[in-house]
Design an enzyme around this catalytic site. Structure first.
Site, PDB file in Angstrom:
ATOM      1  N   ASP A 247      -5.390 -27.971  -9.935  1.00  0.00           N
ATOM      2  CA  ASP A 247      -4.503 -29.363  -9.244  1.00  0.00           C
ATOM      3  C   ASP A 247      -4.684 -30.182  -7.849  1.00  0.00           C
ATOM      4  OD1 ASP A 247      -3.714 -32.125  -9.435  1.00  0.00           O
ATOM      5  OD2 ASP A 247      -2.053 -31.554 -10.132  1.00  0.00           O
TER       6      ASP A 247
ATOM      7  N   CYS B 177       0.888  -1.218  -0.015  1.00  0.00           N
ATOM      8  CA  CYS B 177      -0.144  -0.415  -0.124  1.00  0.00           C
ATOM      9  C   CYS B 177       0.867   1.394   0.430  1.00  0.00           C
ATOM     10  CB  CYS B 177      -1.206  -0.013   1.934  1.00  0.00           C
ATOM     11  SG  CYS B 177      -0.322   0.837   2.691  1.00  0.00           S
TER      12      CYS B 177
ATOM     13  N   ARG C  89      -3.242  -0.947   5.340  1.00  0.00           N
ATOM     14  CA  ARG C  89      -3.502  -1.670   3.695  1.00  0.00           C
ATOM     15  C   ARG C  89      -2.968  -3.047   4.787  1.00  0.00           C
ATOM     16  NH1 ARG C  89      -5.193   2.580  -0.683  1.00  0.00           N
ATOM     17  NH2 ARG C  89      -2.881   3.414   0.450  1.00  0.00           N
TER      18      ARG C  89
END
Length: 192
Positions: free
Chosen positions: A127, A14, A20
């Protein structure tokens, strides 16, 4: 499930690296450690970091409430050296994503906004027998192809910057950031 020796490295980015990105870092690391201890290493940096600062106090409270730990955090500046060796870079806004790619063009295919990847990853099958790194690398390649098929605006991709703003903006940040972290954790949990 086969494991690899080196952890899959995720960097959150950020601006100041005190709101954040540390929240995303600490919540992702906590959630991933519960599922796969030692298989992921999540760190963060800022494009205009308040270097050496801890997590902003409001945000530290949110981190702790949501099950992460705010202890021992120190903000750091985003540099080319910090970007080297990252397997996935999660920007908190499109602007941050642009700065990351300007600094390290080779990371273009491994850089998303947090909310963008959270929107695209549930559309990707992986997978279950692949290693952690192989599963995430394949998922990023698929998510990259889905980016153009599922475009969104900044309002869907960006997490608002709450720094020095009202409590409402901090709450908005939480509403934008935590569901995105939860979506990434839920995707990983599908393959455990």
């Amino acid at each position: 499930m086969r494991t690899t020796t080196a952890p899959f490295r995720i960097l959150t980015v950020c601006t100041g690296n005190i709101c954040r990105s540390p929240m995303a870092e600490r919540l992702l690391q906590s959630g991933l450690d519960q599922m796969a201890p030692g298989e992921f290493e999540v760190t963060s940096a800022g494009t205009g970091a308040l270097v050496g600062s801890g997590i902003e106090p409001h945000v530290a409270g949110f981190v702790n409430i949501f099950g992460g730990s705010s202890a021992g955090f120190t903000s750091r500046q985003l540099t080319l050296e910090v970007l080297q060796g990252q397997d996935l870079v999660l920007a908190l806004t499109r602007g941050h994503r642009s700065k990351i790619v300007e600094l390290a063009p080779g990371l273009l295919r491994r850089t998303f906004t947090l909310r963008e990847l959270a929107r695209l990853l549930p559309l990707v099958d992986a997978d279950p027998d692949a290693t952690t790194a192989d599963r995430w690398q394949a998922a990023m390649a698929r998510a990259l192809r889905l980016r153009s098929a599922h475009p969104a605006g900044p309002e869907e991709d960006d997490v608002v910057d709450p720094y020095r703003r009202s409590d409402d903006v901090y709450q908005q940040m939480v509403r934008e950031l935590t569901p995105a972290v939860d979506a990434l954790l839920a995707w990983e949990r599908r393959y455990r």
